[in-house]
Design a protein around this motif. Structure first.
Motif, PDB file in Angstrom:
ATOM      1  N   ALA A  52       9.750 -23.664 -44.549  1.00  0.00           N
ATOM      2  CA  ALA A  52       8.939 -22.725 -43.769  1.00  0.00           C
ATOM      3  C   ALA A  52       7.805 -22.165 -44.633  1.00  0.00           C
ATOM      4  O   ALA A  52       7.048 -22.916 -45.249  1.00  0.00           O
ATOM      5  N   LEU A  53       7.669 -20.846 -44.705  1.00  0.00           N
ATOM      6  CA  LEU A  53       6.519 -20.239 -45.386  1.00  0.00           C
ATOM      7  C   LEU A  53       6.691 -20.127 -46.891  1.00  0.00           C
ATOM      8  O   LEU A  53       5.703 -19.986 -47.620  1.00  0.00           O
ATOM      9  N   GLY A  54       7.935 -20.139 -47.370  1.00  0.00           N
ATOM     10  CA  GLY A  54       8.179 -19.892 -48.783  1.00  0.00           C
ATOM     11  C   GLY A  54       7.535 -20.913 -49.699  1.00  0.00           C
ATOM     12  O   GLY A  54       7.680 -22.122 -49.491  1.00  0.00           O
ATOM     13  N   ARG A  55       6.814 -20.429 -50.753  1.00  0.00           N
ATOM     14  CA  ARG A  55       6.155 -21.297 -51.739  1.00  0.00           C
ATOM     15  C   ARG A  55       5.431 -22.448 -51.031  1.00  0.00           C
ATOM     16  O   ARG A  55       5.580 -23.616 -51.361  1.00  0.00           O
ATOM     17  N   PHE A  56       4.614 -22.070 -50.053  1.00  0.00           N
ATOM     18  CA  PHE A  56       4.111 -23.043 -49.094  1.00  0.00           C
ATOM     19  C   PHE A  56       3.299 -24.167 -49.744  1.00  0.00           C
ATOM     20  O   PHE A  56       3.423 -25.332 -49.367  1.00  0.00           O
ATOM     21  N   ASP A  57       2.442 -23.834 -50.687  1.00  0.00           N
ATOM     22  CA  ASP A  57       1.650 -24.887 -51.354  1.00  0.00           C
ATOM     23  C   ASP A  57       2.117 -25.105 -52.786  1.00  0.00           C
ATOM     24  O   ASP A  57       1.370 -25.574 -53.636  1.00  0.00           O
ATOM     25  N   LEU A  76       2.235 -18.160 -51.820  1.00  0.00           N
ATOM     26  CA  LEU A  76       1.029 -18.113 -50.991  1.00  0.00           C
ATOM     27  C   LEU A  76       1.128 -16.973 -49.993  1.00  0.00           C
ATOM     28  O   LEU A  76       0.323 -16.044 -50.016  1.00  0.00           O
ATOM     29  N   TYR A  77       2.120 -17.027 -49.122  1.00  0.00           N
ATOM     30  CA  TYR A  77       2.306 -15.951 -48.147  1.00  0.00           C
ATOM     31  C   TYR A  77       3.014 -14.749 -48.769  1.00  0.00           C
ATOM     32  O   TYR A  77       2.815 -13.619 -48.337  1.00  0.00           O
ATOM     33  N   GLU A  78       3.840 -14.982 -49.776  1.00  0.00           N
ATOM     34  CA  GLU A  78       4.569 -13.908 -50.433  1.00  0.00           C
ATOM     35  C   GLU A  78       3.808 -13.402 -51.650  1.00  0.00           C
ATOM     36  O   GLU A  78       2.981 -14.119 -52.224  1.00  0.00           O
ATOM     37  N   HIS A  79       4.069 -12.156 -52.034  1.00  0.00           N
ATOM     38  CA  HIS A  79       3.418 -11.593 -53.214  1.00  0.00           C
ATOM     39  C   HIS A  79       3.956 -12.298 -54.460  1.00  0.00           C
ATOM     40  O   HIS A  79       5.168 -12.498 -54.583  1.00  0.00           O
ATOM     41  N   PRO A  80       3.111 -12.668 -55.405  1.00  0.00           N
ATOM     42  CA  PRO A  80       3.581 -13.412 -56.583  1.00  0.00           C
ATOM     43  C   PRO A  80       4.436 -12.589 -57.540  1.00  0.00           C
ATOM     44  O   PRO A  80       5.227 -13.160 -58.299  1.00  0.00           O
ATOM     45  N   ASP A  81       4.298 -11.268 -57.511  1.00  0.00           N
ATOM     46  CA  ASP A  81       5.088 -10.401 -58.376  1.00  0.00           C
ATOM     47  C   ASP A  81       6.446 -10.165 -57.722  1.00  0.00           C
ATOM     48  O   ASP A  81       6.517  -9.586 -56.633  1.00  0.00           O
ATOM     49  N   PRO A  82       7.545 -10.596 -58.343  1.00  0.00           N
ATOM     50  CA  PRO A  82       8.867 -10.394 -57.725  1.00  0.00           C
ATOM     51  C   PRO A  82       9.174  -8.935 -57.403  1.00  0.00           C
ATOM     52  O   PRO A  82       9.941  -8.658 -56.477  1.00  0.00           O
ATOM     53  N   LEU A  83       8.584  -8.000 -58.156  1.00  0.00           N
ATOM     54  CA  LEU A  83       8.816  -6.584 -57.872  1.00  0.00           C
ATOM     55  C   LEU A  83       8.114  -6.146 -56.596  1.00  0.00           C
ATOM     56  O   LEU A  83       8.377  -5.057 -56.098  1.00  0.00           O
ATOM     57  N   ARG A  84       7.212  -6.980 -56.099  1.00  0.00           N
ATOM     58  CA  ARG A  84       6.554  -6.693 -54.822  1.00  0.00           C
ATOM     59  C   ARG A  84       6.801  -7.780 -53.780  1.00  0.00           C
ATOM     60  O   ARG A  84       6.550  -7.551 -52.593  1.00  0.00           O
ATOM     61  N   ILE A 140       8.482 -10.757 -49.333  1.00  0.00           N
ATOM     62  CA  ILE A 140       7.584  -9.754 -48.762  1.00  0.00           C
ATOM     63  C   ILE A 140       6.177 -10.336 -48.751  1.00  0.00           C
ATOM     64  O   ILE A 140       5.714 -10.898 -49.747  1.00  0.00           O
ATOM     65  N   PHE A 141       5.505 -10.214 -47.623  1.00  0.00           N
ATOM     66  CA  PHE A 141       4.137 -10.732 -47.514  1.00  0.00           C
ATOM     67  C   PHE A 141       3.225 -10.086 -48.569  1.00  0.00           C
ATOM     68  O   PHE A 141       3.381  -8.905 -48.924  1.00  0.00           O
ATOM     69  N   ASP A 142       2.267 -10.876 -49.039  1.00  0.00           N
ATOM     70  CA  ASP A 142       1.229 -10.375 -49.941  1.00  0.00           C
ATOM     71  C   ASP A 142       0.135  -9.760 -49.073  1.00  0.00           C
ATOM     72  O   ASP A 142      -0.837 -10.421 -48.696  1.00  0.00           O
TER      73      ASP A 142
END
Length: 634
Positions: free
Chosen positions: A258-263, A267-275, A285-287
């Motif tokens: 699905a959306l996770g690590r799309f490319d 991409l859709y998620e914030h790259p910082d795990p704390l966010r 969590i969406f970026d």
């Protein structure tokens, strides 16, 4: 099994110029450009596929027409853009497809289309080329949507998979089309003004109840095709019922397809795990600050209002969006650029989404499930608020249920729980929610929360509803609450319709129906719902578990609500009244019709006594046990 389509001499349409700019500035129409779009000219003209994947090294479209062969339909990067596109002359409506995305390290994953309008039923995960052919019949409704703040609004919250199942096949969901007429007829009979649907967007895991969405632009295929959902909404609209859709822009599941690590990157998620990682739900969590994500979510909000004629979006888990330290301990979160805990990018997105949905060209409204004291949740953005139309009053819900769960002998010490909500009732535009969240995870059903023997439990539940429907704020009741269900909600089963053979439970259903119809007919209960001058206390007597207030409408209408939440009758109880004369007993939750004891005032009381409780006159009222009485001038 799919067969390879013969080569077709179709000239591919030009690459849409709009693709190059979709990652630059706010766009609420990306669904018109990304995803799978049949070429103009009919069903045999081929399909244009487009996707946002800036970090991909190679992408191919695989599907039924090319035997899922990634060498057949490669995509090209749009010049000076993070978008990729391809045209297949052999792809058709109804074909399944995915994007085979190769990352910068050569690893390839087949992803569903984030902008797919239709999907396979779980556990399958492919997208399906789709164009709607639905013809709407709700023009009269859409042209006369009421302004909800000054209109009656009583919401029936529904999970479509478990509202009513086929008695012959109790493990089978009936779906959008099969439920449409029956649900509309029931909601009209019960007097609700709106239906709120738990998320209907595609979600593979039924146990998430729809709150872990994998296909943001496609209805859940387990309940039917996209046009089946349109038929359901259209049927409700033609019956005079508004439709609210739950929307989940806060987080999404980590499924690789699905959306996770799309490319290959966040991409859709914030790259910082704390966010970017949600500690409670195991999701991403969406970026919110990334323009492509922002446009994806803004377009999604508009899509459900425009394409599916939804009247409103109820936004789930808003608090988790607003706070960087939501559900995180010290050291597990990173402050914003000003050193604060507010997620400024999420606030900006919420502002933009609310302005968009409230725009005259869209014509919807929004509701926040927000559990904190963030100021101005339901105030306009240009006045410093978040811009929602309404906010769930979760404080009122907790306090009120805590009060009603107490044995009446102890309630006098907790009277503040019953009345405290009025102190802040006009700080926001509130919905009073008795939602699905209150009847799951060991919290028990509403009936089971009530103290006492069975008669007292039913009486307490009827009184709770009588109090709630008169209280400032709109009402929301999760399905089954009107049936006095014994057990917690089970998303894999059906509501206990057979329980209505019990006269006591049938009485609870009848009182909810009568409350709704009485409420809708009385502007005193909704025309000044968000104005402090539309409410006044008449009596608060903790020692006797008695409380009374009056509601006033914009044209001088008035109604009083008097509650006796002790199990004994109070005869000749003095209550201050705002108007002298005869007052008709509009509703009594202790009526024998509802399964009560039938104690009352023979249909009316007379307010001809001395001034009391700050009112110009008073009445001596017989207060039935564990009951609420509504009175209005004759």
């Amino acid at each position: 099994m799919a067969t390879r389509a013969a080569a077709t001499p179709v000239t591919p349409p030009p690459v849409p110029a709009e693709l190059a700019g979709l990652d630059d500035g706010d766009h609420a129409d990306v669904h018109h450009h990304l995803g799978a779009h049949p070429a103009p000219g009919g069903p045999d003209g081929g399909v244009r596929f487009s996707v946002w994947a800036p970090a991909a090294s190679h992408i191919a479209v695989v599907g039924d027409w090319n035997f899922w062969d990634p060498a057949t339909t490669p995509m090209e990067r749009v010049p000076d853009s993070p978008m990729w596109t391809a045209f297949s002359a052999d792809a058709r409506l109804g074909h399944r497809y995915k994007f085979a995305i190769t990352d910068q390290h050569g690893h390839t994953v087949q992803h569903a289309d984030p902008l797919a309008f239709r999907t396979e039923p779980a556990p399958e995960t492919a997208s399906i080329v789709h164009t709607s052919t639905y013809r709407w019949g709700d023009g009269e409704w859409s042209g006369h949507r009421a302004h909800v703040l000054a209109s009656p609004m009583s919401v029936y919250e529904v999970h479509l998979g478990s509202w009513r199942r086929d008695p012959g096949e109790p493990h089978r969901d009936l779906g959008f089309r099969a439920l449409a007429t029956e649900l509309a007829e029931y909601v009209v009979e019960m007097g609700f003004t709106h239906v709120e649907l738990l998320p209907v967007m595609g979600h593979p895991f039924a146990g998430s109840w729809g709150y872990q969405v994998t296909s943001y632009f496609a209805p859940a295929a387990r309940w039917g095709e996209p046009d089946d959902l349109k038929h359901l909404i259209d049927t409700l609209h033609q019956a005079g019922i508004g439709v609210i859709l739950d929307w989940v822009p806060a987080h999404f599941p980590k499924d690789e397809w699905a959306l996770g690590r799309f490319d290959g990157t966040p991409l859709y998620e914030h790259p910082d795990p704390l966010r970017g990682d949600h500690p409670d739900w195991g999701t991403y969590i969406f970026d919110f600050g990334r323009q492509g994500v922002r446009n994806f979510l803004l377009s999604n909000a508009r899509y459900w209002i425009d394409e599916y004629h939804a009247d409103a979006l109820r936004v789930d888990a808003v608090a988790s969006m607003l706070y960087l330290d939501y559900s995180r301990a010290e050291g597990e979160w990173r402050p914003n650029q000003h050193g604060g805990r507010e997620n400024l990018e999420a606030v900006s997105l919420i502002h933009a989404a609310n302005v968009l949905v409230h725009d005259d060209g869209v014509g919807g409204f929004t509701i926040a499930e927000e559990s904190t004291a963030w100021p101005g949740v339901s105030r306009p953005v240009d006045q410093g608020g978040l811009g929602f139309t309404l906010k769930w009053n979760l404080g009122w819900m907790h306090d009120t249920l805590d009060y009603f769960a107490k044995d009446p002998i102890h309630r006098q010490h907790h009277h503040h729980d019953l009345t405290f909500g009025v102190h802040y009732a006009f700080n926001e535009n509130f919905v009073l929610p008795l939602s699905h969240d209150e009847v799951v995870h060991g919290k028990r059903s509403l009936l089971a929360k009530m103290p006492g023997d069975r008669w007292q439990q039913l009486a307490n539940l009827r009184a709770l509803y009588g109090w709630m429907w008169a209280h400032p704020g709109k009402q929301l009741l999760f399905m089954g609450g009107e049936l006095a269900q014994e057990h917690e909600w089970d998303h894999d089963g059906s509501l206990d319709w057979a329980g209505l053979g019990d006269p006591g439970k049938a009485g609870v259903q009848r009182v909810v129906r009568d409350l709704n119809h009485a409420y809708r007919a009385r502007p005193s209960l909704w025309s000044r719902d968000v104005e402090p001058d539309g409410f006044t206390w008449l009596d608060n007597d903790p020692a006797h578990n008695v409380s009374a207030f009056a509601r006033m409408g914009s044209n001088g209408e008035v109604l009083t609500c008097v509650a006796n939440l002790s199990p004994v009758v109070h005869y000749d109880h003095l209550v201050g009244m705002p108007v002298a004369g005869r007052w008709t007993e509009v509703l009594n939750t202790d009526a024998q019709l509802y399964g009560g004891s039938g104690v009352g005032n023979l249909g009316a009381v007379v307010a001809d006594g001395p001034p009391a409780h700050g009112q110009p006159t008073s009445a001596r009222i017989t207060l039935p046990p564990l009951a609420v009485v509504w009175l209005e001038p004759s």
